[in-house]
Design an enzyme around this catalytic site. Structure first.
Site, PDB file in Angstrom:
ATOM      1  CG  ASP A   1     -29.597   5.663   2.551  1.00  0.00           C
ATOM      2  OD1 ASP A   1     -28.608   6.047   3.418  1.00  0.00           O
ATOM      3  OD2 ASP A   1     -30.531   4.801   2.979  1.00  0.00           O
TER       4      ASP A   1
ATOM      5  CG  ASP B   1     -25.895  -3.121   7.780  1.00  0.00           C
ATOM      6  OD1 ASP B   1     -25.824  -2.210   8.585  1.00  0.00           O
ATOM      7  OD2 ASP B   1     -25.416  -2.913   6.664  1.00  0.00           O
TER       8      ASP B   1
END
Length: 256
Positions: free
Chosen positions: A8, A130
């Site tokens: 990330d 998600d």
């Protein structure tokens, strides 16, 4: 079971968040490229990269950082985070990205997915769902979609999407195990290829994931557990992937 390390990127650095909370971040390396090289040396067969800044703004803030990784590595790279246009998808694929992950736009602009599926192969476009308590969240997990996760998956499936990356937000970055029941429920209803994500903590979680293979779960994205060295990386790949030869000297050293 393909194991995919996650990188990330926020403000150009390699970070990990807790449950997607931008206020709970930990910086692991200043240069994400260095992290990518580490995972490749640990025998990674694929990488998952998320531009966290883009997830919030829609601007491809860390594009050049991602280009460096894709250029330097000899394995497939999939990228997500704020990809909301055909042009953004094209820019990533043109630099050699193997898969582009459509997240929020699958909810806010489903026609984008329709257009992409007319241009690209299903193997190049995947959808990231998600979810928290079965409800997908969008825009960097800051807003609720108001949909059921499996309803969104079935809508994407009807457009030609074959693979979904499914994340149980309540587990992500918590180091408390992945959402076995939520992932199983989703996979059963979606009937698609599933990459599990969020909360995988140790080898026991991996064993439970393997139980979900009959439901289409064939790969897993692991983040914080790898960064925190919860298991020897190469031994993990050796145990759960076929066709990988573990270096004898490394194996002997680990036993000592």
């Amino acid at each position: 079971m393909l194991i995919i390390p996650a990188i990330d990127i926020k403000e150009g650095k390699c970070v990990r968040l807790t449950r997607g909370d931008f206020n709970q971040k930990k910086i692991y390396l200043d240069n994400p490229r260095d992290m990518a090289i580490i995972w490749r040396k640990q025998n990674a067969k694929m990488l998952h990269i998320v531009d966290l800044d883009a997830a919030l703004t829609g601007e491809m803030t860390n594009f050049e950082k991602i280009r460096e990784i894709v250029t330097d590595l000899d394995i497939p790279v999939q990228v997500g985070g704020g990809i909301r246009s055909v042009d953004a998808v094209k820019r990533y694929l043109d630099i050699g990205v193997s898969r582009v992950v459509i997240g929020s736009a699958a909810v806010t602009d489903p026609k984008l997915v329709e257009r992409l599926m007319k241009i690209y192969r299903p193997s190049q476009i995947v959808v990231g769902i998600d979810a928290e308590n079965g409800i997908p969240k969008i825009k960097g997990w800051t807003e609720s979609s108001g949909l059921k996760d499996f309803d969104l998956a079935l809508r994407m499936k009807s457009m030609g999407i074959e693979r979904v990356i499914y994340t149980d937000i309540s587990r992500d970055g918590m180091m408390q195990g992945f959402g076995y029941e939520s992932t199983k429920r989703f996979a059963e209803r979606a009937g698609m290829k599933i990459t599990a994500s969020g909360g995988v903590t140790n080898a026991e979680d991996m064993k439970r994931l393997i139980e979900l293979q009959p439901y289409g779960v064939d790969s897993v994205i692991i983040g914080k557990a790898l960064y925190e060295c919860n298991f020897p990386c190469q031994e993990l790949w050796y145990a759960f992937e076929e066709g990988i030869t573990l270096d004898h000297n490394f194996s002997t050293a680990r036993k000592k």
